[in-house]
Design an enzyme around this catalytic site. Structure first.
Site, short mmCIF file in Angstrom:
data_model
loop_
_atom_site.label_atom_id
_atom_site.label_comp_id
_atom_site.label_asym_id
_atom_site.label_seq_id
_atom_site.Cartn_x
_atom_site.Cartn_y
_atom_site.Cartn_z
CG ASN A 95 -2.03 -0.95 1.18
OD1 ASN A 95 -1.84 -2.13 1.46
ND2 ASN A 95 -3.21 -0.47 0.82
CD1 TRP A 97 0.78 3.29 4.53
CD2 TRP A 97 0.78 5.20 5.67
NE1 TRP A 97 1.67 3.15 5.57
CE2 TRP A 97 1.68 4.31 6.28
CE3 TRP A 97 0.61 6.47 6.21
CZ2 TRP A 97 2.43 4.65 7.42
CZ3 TRP A 97 1.35 6.82 7.35
CH2 TRP A 97 2.25 5.90 7.93
CE1 TYR A 133 3.68 -1.34 6.41
CE2 TYR A 133 2.42 0.21 7.75
CZ TYR A 133 2.82 -0.26 6.50
OH TYR A 133 2.34 0.33 5.37
CB THR A 276 13.02 -5.74 7.10
OG1 THR A 276 11.60 -5.91 7.19
CG2 THR A 276 13.65 -6.34 8.33
#
Length: 384
Positions: A95, A97, A133, A276
């Site tokens: 996504n 955002w 997350y 990450t």
């Protein structure tokens, strides 16, 4: 859930014609194969003074800022006129955002906020979106607007406008939002990812993107949409087939030191994740790696290493699709003013195919990575 550690359409005459691009094929060859080259040249005559044949779409690079080798983010704009935001380009989520004026969380107040009323091209929806997350979350509403990434303007791109960003992680983050580059199946609320729209709108010449992450806080990191750059890697790209189309998921054959398998015996599943910071894996094999590299846990739960030992520490080899990808100690030991810590972290990410490993930035910094949607492969080669 994913972990985030602090871390075509060709216009011809009056119609739109969908012309698929084959792997490694130029746009000129694509048009010739479809019998459309003559029509295009009539509409766009070749300029003899120009060095290059004009193309309908070109690969476009998005520079990334290296934040302490922890996070990599770039600047995009949304709306008309454009409103700028810094975002993580994250292959572990799907996504887009950004914070919005609808949000009163401290994290939003500490970052740039999108104001729909200031954009003439914004289209609102009532569709909610919620994303969790590993170290933060957001809830909000979806909307559509023009999104500019590098030289690429994606029209009618769906994105999330956050209304709530709880917790402290996003408050202290040096970026505003996240731009996910994983597969549509991973997207919350069925939102179409930015990269999918780049391809469907014929804004890039190839259905792939590539990533280079710099080391030691240096500049020069980038995401290249629609192409690769051979000057950033040595040898040939090793193509690794995907085992799932949600994350960029592959099979790791084994993890070894000096030919001895120390983790991932009998293979394991891993995702290649630019969002990450570290290399993460299930608790038991990660503990085994920490033991072999001489990392010990301190009172804060961090695995610390004697900085003077780095030159004598072993190279850890990830064997993937039969090819060895070595990771020297200089890559997996993180050094800062407080000392040295391990670049491996224990984390459980259970899926139907077992607990996933995450090959994060610690791994990606050593390899130029190509994310090939056309053929569902990841390509890797040592950085030049």
């Amino acid at each position: 859930m994913k972990i985030l550690l602090l871390l075509g359409l060709v216009v011809l005459s009056e119609c739109l014609v969908k012309v698929p691009l084959r792997k490694g094929e130029s746009l000129r060859s694509r048009l010739r194969r479809q019998g459309l080259l003559g029509d295009y040249l009539n509409k766009h005559p070749y300029n003899p003074a120009s060095k290059y044949f004009p193309t309908l779409a070109q690969a476009s690079g998005e520079p990334l800022q290296n934040y302490m080798d922890i996070e990599y983010f770039g600047t995009i704009s949304i709306g008309s006129p454009p409103q700028e935001f810094t975002v993580i380009f994250d292959t572990g989520s799907a996504n887009l955002w950004v914070p919005s004026v609808y949000c009163s969380s401290p994290a939003c107040n500490n970052h740039h906020k999108f104001n729909p009323q200031q954009s003439s091209t914004f289209q609102a929806t009532n569709t909610p979106v919620s994303i969790q997350y590993g170290t933060g979350s957001m809830t909000g509403v979806l909307g559509y607007d023009t999104v500019q990434v590098g030289n690429i303007a994606v029209s009618s791109q769906i994105f999330g406008l956050s209304q709530s960003e709880p917790g402290s992680f996003l408050y202290y983050s040096p970026f505003d939002g996240i731009l996910g580059l994983a597969f549509p199946g991973l997207a919350s609320s069925g939102a179409t990812p930015v990269f999918d729209n780049m391809w469907s709108q014929s804004l890039i010449p190839q259905d792939l993107f590539s990533v280079y992450l710099s080391s030691d806080g240096q500049s020069g990191s980038f995401v290249l949409f629609g192409g690769t750059d051979t000057s950033y890697y040595s040898g040939n790209l090793n193509w690794i087939p995907l085992t799932a189309e949600s994350y960029w998921q592959i099979t790791v054959d084994s993890v070894s030191i000096n030919g001895q398998v120390i983790a991932c015996s009998g293979s394991c599943q891993a995702i290649v994740d630019t969002g990450t910071s570290l290399i993460a894996g299930p608790p038991t094999p990660i503990a085994n790696i920490q033991y072999y590299i001489g990392a010990s846990q301190n009172s804060n739960g961090q695995y610390v290493i004697n900085c003077n030992s780095i030159s004598n520490m072993p190279t850890i080899v990830f064997t993937i699709n039969g090819v060895q990808f070595p990771l020297p100690a200089s890559a997996y030991v993180r050094q800062n003013q407080q000392g040295c810590t391990s670049g491996f972290q224990s984390m459980s990410l259970p899926t139907s195919s077992g607990d996933l490993w995450i090959l994060g930035d610690v791994f990606i910094r050593e390899y130029f990575v190509v994310f090939d949607r056309a053929n569902n492969y990841v390509g890797m080669a040592p950085i030049a």
